[in-house]
Design an enzyme around this catalytic site. Structure first.
Site, PDB file in Angstrom:
ATOM      1  N   GLU A 182       7.629  -1.203 -10.101  1.00 34.03           N
ATOM      2  CA  GLU A 182       8.714  -1.921 -10.757  1.00 34.03           C
ATOM      3  C   GLU A 182       8.306  -2.070 -12.221  1.00 34.03           C
ATOM      4  OE1 GLU A 182       9.725  -5.710  -9.015  1.00 34.03           O
ATOM      5  OE2 GLU A 182      11.255  -6.045 -10.543  1.00 34.03           O
TER       6      GLU A 182
ATOM      7  N   ARG B  74      -3.658  -3.810   0.676  1.00 26.12           N
ATOM      8  CA  ARG B  74      -3.767  -3.775  -0.774  1.00 26.12           C
ATOM      9  C   ARG B  74      -5.209  -4.007  -1.201  1.00 26.12           C
ATOM     10  NH1 ARG B  74       0.629  -6.200  -2.597  1.00 26.12           N
ATOM     11  NH2 ARG B  74      -0.123  -6.706  -4.654  1.00 26.12           N
TER      12      ARG B  74
ATOM     13  N   LYS C   1       1.063  -9.315 -11.084  1.00 24.43           N
ATOM     14  CA  LYS C   1       1.646  -9.052 -12.408  1.00 24.43           C
ATOM     15  C   LYS C   1       2.191 -10.329 -13.036  1.00 24.43           C
ATOM     16  CE  LYS C   1       3.990  -5.305 -11.002  1.00 24.43           C
ATOM     17  NZ  LYS C   1       4.968  -4.205 -11.022  1.00 24.43           N
TER      18      LYS C   1
HETATM   19  P1  ATP Z   1       2.224  -7.275  -8.052  1.00 23.34           P
HETATM   20  O1  ATP Z   1       2.184  -8.022  -6.757  1.00 23.34           O
HETATM   21  O2  ATP Z   1       0.909  -7.141  -8.727  1.00 23.34           O
HETATM   22  O3  ATP Z   1       3.283  -7.753  -8.969  1.00 23.34           O
HETATM   23  P2  ATP Z   1       3.847  -5.243  -6.992  1.00 23.34           P
HETATM   24  O4  ATP Z   1       3.562  -4.860  -5.607  1.00 23.34           O
HETATM   25  O5  ATP Z   1       5.017  -6.119  -7.227  1.00 23.34           O
HETATM   26  O6  ATP Z   1       2.545  -5.803  -7.650  1.00 23.34           O
HETATM   27  P3  ATP Z   1       4.967  -2.769  -7.787  1.00 23.34           P
HETATM   28  O7  ATP Z   1       5.236  -2.303  -9.164  1.00 23.34           O
HETATM   29  O8  ATP Z   1       6.094  -3.106  -6.918  1.00 23.34           O
HETATM   30  O9  ATP Z   1       3.994  -4.001  -7.922  1.00 23.34           O
HETATM   31  O10 ATP Z   1       3.968  -1.780  -7.059  1.00 23.34           O
HETATM   32  C1  ATP Z   1       4.064  -0.385  -7.065  1.00 23.34           C
HETATM   33  C2  ATP Z   1       3.261   0.145  -5.928  1.00 23.34           C
HETATM   34  O11 ATP Z   1       1.898  -0.237  -6.043  1.00 23.34           O
HETATM   35  C3  ATP Z   1       3.750  -0.408  -4.607  1.00 23.34           C
HETATM   36  O12 ATP Z   1       3.813   0.641  -3.658  1.00 23.34           O
HETATM   37  C4  ATP Z   1       2.724  -1.441  -4.241  1.00 23.34           C
HETATM   38  O13 ATP Z   1       2.647  -1.593  -2.863  1.00 23.34           O
HETATM   39  C5  ATP Z   1       1.461  -0.863  -4.866  1.00 23.34           C
HETATM   40  N1  ATP Z   1       0.495  -1.925  -5.165  1.00 23.34           N
HETATM   41  C6  ATP Z   1       0.696  -3.031  -5.901  1.00 23.34           C
HETATM   42  N2  ATP Z   1      -0.395  -3.828  -5.904  1.00 23.34           N
HETATM   43  C7  ATP Z   1      -1.327  -3.191  -5.138  1.00 23.34           C
HETATM   44  C8  ATP Z   1      -2.674  -3.491  -4.735  1.00 23.34           C
HETATM   45  N3  ATP Z   1      -3.297  -4.611  -5.122  1.00 23.34           N
HETATM   46  N4  ATP Z   1      -3.316  -2.601  -3.949  1.00 23.34           N
HETATM   47  C9  ATP Z   1      -2.709  -1.467  -3.559  1.00 23.34           C
HETATM   48  N5  ATP Z   1      -1.461  -1.126  -3.897  1.00 23.34           N
HETATM   49  C10 ATP Z   1      -0.758  -1.967  -4.678  1.00 23.34           C
HETATM   50 MG    MG Z   2       6.875  -5.262  -6.184  1.00 22.11          MG
END
Ligand code: ATP
Ligand code: MG
Length: 558
Positions: free
Chosen positions: A41, A265, A275
């Site tokens: 995102e 994760r 984030k």
């Molecule tokens: P955050 O919780 O840090 O805001 P998010 O999951 O909202 O992260 P996205 O931009 O939606 O961030 O993530 C893009 C991809 O990266 C998704 O497939 C998500 O599952 C993966 N991802 C995000 N954080 C992690 C993590 N700590 N370990 C592994 N994969 C991750």
């Molecule tokens: Mg997300």
């Protein structure tokens, strides 16, 4: 959560559970090749957790001869920004991966809208006038079935008319939503008439003001995967409860059967990767920006001097599993050292100097020693290091009342100056406060490294010639937080209470001149100290170096 130790560093990697699934799918002829996607995102910068997901998605496609799309999940117009879109591309490219197509969930807004109308006409979706709160309460609980909305039984014609009016901008934010009509008593709460569309009068970074209704995540993600013929849609564990709904929309619409698989994760000790919280650190000025070298963002660790190879090595070591775990930051640092040790150029830098005068060395004489840039290649590229009568050594390399095992310099003791002569400490000069300000030493000319009469002493220390020393700024970084498991911040505290006050210590250093001509583009080793990366804040008058990682683990378990 349990802490994974350095043991992981030694273990050879087995095939992970997603690779097993893919190998079985390929063997069964389910697909000819695989297709994955990385779906960020664009509401922040990528962090180390994303690196794990990137290495996994792109790595699988590379391994099994498929391809990976970069798809921005941009259904939240108010939080998204092109600044983030650009940084994400830069970071993936820096890691060394190539996406097949650059796509956006917003590319599919028309198609998603058409499908929504289709569902309305089939009696599978309805416009609900309830407030957010009423909808929430109406959902019931795990033990109690939900209550159907009073608007649940509107006719398809009425729903279509209202949905088109929603799209045309007739209603205010929150006035109406579109919901799938599934089952208000379903044991999986996700199925109790999930939202498909909400009204949001907001400009979108790509579609501008074309839309004032935006699709929800669950109504979007699976269909986007399906449109792109994603064979293996890989996401983190928290999405496993969404999977049945993901499948339901795909089956209901009768489109390409993408499948979702979940993995744990990445969580790292002393590190936060949300984030939202990283954004708060930036906005409150608690760090210098998204690329502050203490941040776990990819632009932060890049600025600090971590390499793509070290991050890939790390992702490979931690593997992929379904079990939540907390990985020791030291494993990542180990990978960084491993890569830099093999590739980085060496230079001598003194950070906390004592002046040494070599009393029997001629006053105007300068010798230039040819020293390898990497000791692993003694015949490889070299740099020229000047030696003269006045040099600097590190305060920590001299001790007055030294214990037996102190193999550096002591009164009347001898030490080898790296790449040059052995010196002996003849006299210790102190100021009124008793602080050592100068060591008067003599050198043994027969110990020139090329003299052929190699005489050895126990200790070797680094040094810099005073007239040739170049002053630099050094930013010594440490971990940003003091709490090992940042998921364990107590209720009555805030994560910001655990910021490490010593995470940045700015100091000076005196460097051999060749350091400032280094053109390697990666972090260099300050011999016997650590790895350091030149910072973009550098000017010709004030070169700045960030500590990437110390040479040895300074970490001592409590
Ligand atoms: P955050 O919780 O840090 O805001 P998010 O999951 O909202 O992260 P996205 O931009 O939606 O961030 O993530 C893009 C991809 O990266 C998704 O497939 C998500 O599952 C993966 N991802 C995000 N954080 C992690 C993590 N700590 N370990 C592994 N994969 C991750
Ligand atoms: Mg997300």
């Amino acid at each position: 959560m349990d802490t994974e130790s350095k043991v992981a560093a030694e273990e050879p990697r087995k095939v992970n559970f997603i690779e097993e699934i893919i190998e079985a799918d390929l063997a069964a002829g389910k697909f000819k090749s695989i297709m994955t996607r990385f779906p960020p995102e664009p509401n922040g910068y990528l962090h180390l957790g994303h690196a794990k997901s990137i290495c996994l998605n792109f790595g699988l496609a590379e391994k099994y001869g498929g391809a990976t799309n970069l798809r921005y999940d941009d259904t939240n117009p108010t939080k998204e920004d092109t600044e983030y879109v650009d940084s994400i591309k830069e970071d993936i490219a820096w890691l060394g991966f190539h996406w097949d197509k650059e796509l956006y969930a917003s590319d599919y807004f028309d198609q998603l809208y058409e499908w929504a109308e289709e569902m309305i006409l089939k009696g599978l979706a309805y416009v609900d006038d309830q407030t957010q709160e009423e909808i929430r309460l109406g959902r019931g609980t795990v033990d109690k079935p939900g209550t159907p909305s009073p608007w649940r039984d509107r006719s398809p014609e009425e729903n279509l008319k209202l949905f088109r009016e929603m799209k045309a901008g007739k209603y205010a934010d929150g006035e109406k939503v579109l919901r799938a009509k599934i089952d208000m008593a379903h044991p999986n709460m996700m199925f109790r008439d999930p939202l498909m569309y909400r009204i949001k009068h907001a400009s979108h970074h790509r579609t501008g003001d074309k839309w004032c209704i935006y699709p929800m995540y669950d109504y979007t993600h699976g269909q986007c995967d399906s449109i792109e013929h994603i064979t293996h849609s890989i996401c983190t564990l928290e999405f496993d409860v969404h999977r049945p709904l993901y499948d339901w929309f795909i089956e209901t619409l009768g489109i390409f059967p993408s499948h979702q698989y979940e993995f744990a994760r990445l969580n790292l000790t002393y590190t936060l990767m949300s984030k939202r919280k990283l954004l708060e650190l930036v906005q409150k000025g608690l760090v210098s920006g998204w690329d502050d070298p203490r941040m776990p963002t990819l632009c932060g660790v890049r600025r600090r001097g971590y390499t793509p190879a070290s991050l890939k090595m790390f992702c490979d070591k931690i593997g992929v599993s379904k079990r939540e775990q907390l990985i020791d930051l030291q494993l990542l640092e180990w990978c960084v050292r491993q890569d830099l040790n093999a590739r980085s150029n060496r230079y001598m830098v003194v950070q906390d100097p004592i002046k040494v005068t070599i009393t029997n060395y001629p006053e105007d004489k300068v010798e230039w020693f040819d020293c390898p840039l990497n000791p692993a290649e003694p015949e490889g590229p070299s740099r020229k290091v000047p030696f003269s009568r006045e040099i600097l050594i590190d305060r920590a390399d001299f001790m007055e009342d030294a214990p037996k095992k102190f193999f550096r310099l002591r009164p009347d003791g001898e030490v080898r100056l790296k790449y040059t002569y052995i010196i002996k400490c003849d006299e210790v000069v102190k100021d009124e406060s008793g602080k050592v300000v100068e060591l008067r030493c003599s050198y043994d000319p027969t110990t020139h490294p090329k003299s052929g009469e190699w005489r050895s002493v126990k200790g070797t220390i680094h040094w810099v010639s005073v007239p040739h020393a170049r002053e630099i700024e050094i930013r010594n970084y440490d971990r940003l937080f003091t709490l090992p498991d940042m998921s364990e911040v107590p209720e009555d505290k805030d994560y910001k209470d655990f910021l490490n006050p010593d995470s940045l210590v700015v100091g000076k250093g005196y460097a051999e001149p060749a350091l400032l001509e280094d053109a390697s583009g990666i972090a260099v080793q300050f011999e016997r100290t650590g790895y350091y990366m030149k910072d973009p804040d550098s000017t010709p008058d004030n070169p700045v170096f960030n500590r990437t990682v110390t040479l040895k683990d300074s970490y001592k378990p409590e």
